[in-house]
Scaffold this motif. Sequence first.
Motif, PDB file in Angstrom:
ATOM      1  N   MET A   1     -80.224  22.141 -38.420  1.00 45.34           N
ATOM      2  CA  MET A   1     -81.340  21.753 -37.588  1.00 45.34           C
ATOM      3  C   MET A   1     -80.905  21.613 -36.129  1.00 45.34           C
ATOM      4  N   ALA A   2     -79.827  20.869 -35.904  1.00 47.54           N
ATOM      5  CA  ALA A   2     -79.341  20.654 -34.540  1.00 47.54           C
ATOM      6  C   ALA A   2     -78.937  21.977 -33.892  1.00 47.54           C
ATOM      7  N   LEU A   3     -78.251  22.799 -34.648  1.00 49.34           N
ATOM      8  CA  LEU A   3     -77.794  24.078 -34.100  1.00 49.34           C
ATOM      9  C   LEU A   3     -78.971  24.980 -33.766  1.00 49.34           C
ATOM     10  N   ARG A   4     -79.985  24.974 -34.596  1.00 53.38           N
ATOM     11  CA  ARG A   4     -81.178  25.781 -34.314  1.00 53.38           C
ATOM     12  C   ARG A   4     -81.824  25.326 -33.012  1.00 53.38           C
ATOM     13  N   LEU A   5     -81.959  24.016 -32.822  1.00 56.10           N
ATOM     14  CA  LEU A   5     -82.553  23.493 -31.592  1.00 56.10           C
ATOM     15  C   LEU A   5     -81.721  23.875 -30.366  1.00 56.10           C
ATOM     16  N   VAL A   6     -80.416  23.750 -30.486  1.00 57.05           N
ATOM     17  CA  VAL A   6     -79.539  24.080 -29.364  1.00 57.05           C
ATOM     18  C   VAL A   6     -79.613  25.566 -29.051  1.00 57.05           C
ATOM     19  N   ARG A   7     -79.677  26.389 -30.071  1.00 52.36           N
ATOM     20  CA  ARG A   7     -79.808  27.829 -29.838  1.00 52.36           C
ATOM     21  C   ARG A   7     -81.115  28.152 -29.129  1.00 52.36           C
ATOM     22  N   GLU A   8     -82.181  27.480 -29.535  1.00 55.83           N
ATOM     23  CA  GLU A   8     -83.498  27.767 -28.964  1.00 55.83           C
ATOM     24  C   GLU A   8     -83.660  27.222 -27.548  1.00 55.83           C
ATOM     25  N   LEU A   9     -83.197  25.985 -27.321  1.00 54.92           N
ATOM     26  CA  LEU A   9     -83.474  25.302 -26.063  1.00 54.92           C
ATOM     27  C   LEU A   9     -82.282  25.192 -25.125  1.00 54.92           C
ATOM     28  N   GLY A  10     -81.079  25.328 -25.662  1.00 54.83           N
ATOM     29  CA  GLY A  10     -79.871  25.110 -24.868  1.00 54.83           C
ATOM     30  C   GLY A  10     -79.350  23.704 -25.092  1.00 54.83           C
ATOM     31  N   TYR A  11     -78.051  23.562 -25.063  1.00 54.84           N
ATOM     32  CA  TYR A  11     -77.398  22.286 -25.379  1.00 54.84           C
ATOM     33  C   TYR A  11     -77.907  21.142 -24.506  1.00 54.84           C
ATOM     34  N   GLU A  12     -77.966  21.375 -23.207  1.00 53.07           N
ATOM     35  CA  GLU A  12     -78.347  20.315 -22.270  1.00 53.07           C
ATOM     36  C   GLU A  12     -79.792  19.848 -22.456  1.00 53.07           C
ATOM     37  N   LYS A  13     -80.650  20.714 -22.961  1.00 58.30           N
ATOM     38  CA  LYS A  13     -82.068  20.377 -23.079  1.00 58.30           C
ATOM     39  C   LYS A  13     -82.437  19.697 -24.396  1.00 58.30           C
ATOM     40  N   VAL A  14     -81.488  19.632 -25.330  1.00 60.77           N
ATOM     41  CA  VAL A  14     -81.767  19.020 -26.626  1.00 60.77           C
ATOM     42  C   VAL A  14     -81.246  17.593 -26.630  1.00 60.77           C
ATOM     43  N   SER A  15     -82.112  16.660 -26.980  1.00 59.99           N
ATOM     44  CA  SER A  15     -81.698  15.253 -27.051  1.00 59.99           C
ATOM     45  C   SER A  15     -81.401  14.872 -28.498  1.00 59.99           C
ATOM     46  N   VAL A  16     -80.647  13.804 -28.646  1.00 60.48           N
ATOM     47  CA  VAL A  16     -80.372  13.276 -29.980  1.00 60.48           C
ATOM     48  C   VAL A  16     -81.686  12.874 -30.642  1.00 60.48           C
ATOM     49  N   SER A  17     -82.609  12.333 -29.881  1.00 63.35           N
ATOM     50  CA  SER A  17     -83.909  11.937 -30.430  1.00 63.35           C
ATOM     51  C   SER A  17     -84.646  13.121 -31.034  1.00 63.35           C
ATOM     52  N   GLU A  18     -84.581  14.282 -30.364  1.00 65.59           N
ATOM     53  CA  GLU A  18     -85.224  15.479 -30.904  1.00 65.59           C
ATOM     54  C   GLU A  18     -84.576  15.915 -32.216  1.00 65.59           C
ATOM     55  N   ILE A  19     -83.259  15.843 -32.249  1.00 61.48           N
ATOM     56  CA  ILE A  19     -82.538  16.223 -33.468  1.00 61.48           C
ATOM     57  C   ILE A  19     -82.933  15.297 -34.611  1.00 61.48           C
ATOM     58  N   ILE A  20     -82.986  14.008 -34.342  1.00 57.10           N
ATOM     59  CA  ILE A  20     -83.358  13.014 -35.359  1.00 57.10           C
ATOM     60  C   ILE A  20     -84.774  13.269 -35.857  1.00 57.10           C
ATOM     61  N   GLU A  21     -85.668  13.520 -34.917  1.00 55.67           N
ATOM     62  CA  GLU A  21     -87.064  13.765 -35.285  1.00 55.67           C
ATOM     63  C   GLU A  21     -87.196  15.013 -36.156  1.00 55.67           C
ATOM     64  N   GLN A  22     -86.556  16.096 -35.745  1.00 57.64           N
ATOM     65  CA  GLN A  22     -86.633  17.349 -36.498  1.00 57.64           C
ATOM     66  C   GLN A  22     -85.985  17.231 -37.878  1.00 57.64           C
ATOM     67  N   ALA A  23     -84.887  16.476 -37.949  1.00 59.64           N
ATOM     68  CA  ALA A  23     -84.183  16.322 -39.222  1.00 59.64           C
ATOM     69  C   ALA A  23     -84.865  15.309 -40.132  1.00 59.64           C
ATOM     70  N   GLY A  24     -85.697  14.454 -39.550  1.00 56.29           N
ATOM     71  CA  GLY A  24     -86.400  13.450 -40.342  1.00 56.29           C
ATOM     72  C   GLY A  24     -85.472  12.378 -40.899  1.00 56.29           C
ATOM     73  N   VAL A  25     -84.471  12.004 -40.109  1.00 56.30           N
ATOM     74  CA  VAL A  25     -83.534  10.963 -40.535  1.00 56.30           C
ATOM     75  C   VAL A  25     -83.578   9.794 -39.561  1.00 56.30           C
ATOM     76  N   ALA A  26     -83.033   8.681 -40.001  1.00 56.12           N
ATOM     77  CA  ALA A  26     -82.941   7.506 -39.135  1.00 56.12           C
ATOM     78  C   ALA A  26     -81.808   7.706 -38.131  1.00 56.12           C
ATOM     79  N   ARG A  27     -81.967   7.126 -36.960  1.00 53.93           N
ATOM     80  CA  ARG A  27     -80.946   7.215 -35.917  1.00 53.93           C
ATOM     81  C   ARG A  27     -79.582   6.765 -36.443  1.00 53.93           C
ATOM     82  N   GLN A  28     -79.572   5.665 -37.181  1.00 55.39           N
ATOM     83  CA  GLN A  28     -78.312   5.141 -37.701  1.00 55.39           C
ATOM     84  C   GLN A  28     -77.657   6.103 -38.686  1.00 55.39           C
ATOM     85  N   THR A  29     -78.465   6.827 -39.443  1.00 55.46           N
ATOM     86  CA  THR A  29     -77.927   7.816 -40.379  1.00 55.46           C
ATOM     87  C   THR A  29     -77.133   8.872 -39.628  1.00 55.46           C
ATOM     88  N   LEU A  30     -77.689   9.343 -38.528  1.00 55.11           N
ATOM     89  CA  LEU A  30     -77.000  10.339 -37.721  1.00 55.11           C
ATOM     90  C   LEU A  30     -75.715   9.763 -37.136  1.00 55.11           C
TER      91      LEU A  30
END
Length: 144
Positions: free
Chosen positions: A1-30
């Motif tokens: 999930m994270a890699l797909r977002l980074v590929r699509e948007l670029g590393y600098e434009k992807v936030s941890v919050s976006e990764i968490i939201e897309q993965a559907g996990v709790a922040r602490q889990t990540l």
Amino acid sequence: MALRLVRELGYEKVSVSEIIEQAGVARQTLYNRWNTKAYLVLEAVFERTNTYAAERSWDGAEDCRTLLEGFLIRIFEHLRIDGDTLRALITAVLRRAQDRGELSSGRNVETLSALIHGAFWYRLLNRGVLDAGFAKEIVAETFA
């Protein structure tokens, strides 16, 4: 999930919050598994590298020319897809170093990133040793 977002948007434009939201996990889990976005993305790249570079069956069904060709195609495809991500990870570490005052603000992190990659590929292509010692030399020169 994270890699797909980074590929699509670029590393600098992807936030941890976006990764968490897309993965559907709790922040602490990540954060229980990865301390930073960089570690998460780097692990994802390494996992993907394993699939690209995985050894094909050597059962004799394919000739060696076909085996080598397939291997190179998979590696080149991986570098085409994830090369920007790898460069962005090195650049992100260098920017962080500047933000923390560990690297002069007058240094160009894009150029430093290119020099790091150049040193790695030059050594690789010339059959030089790629080990912890060489990594330490690169870092020492980068931060000199």
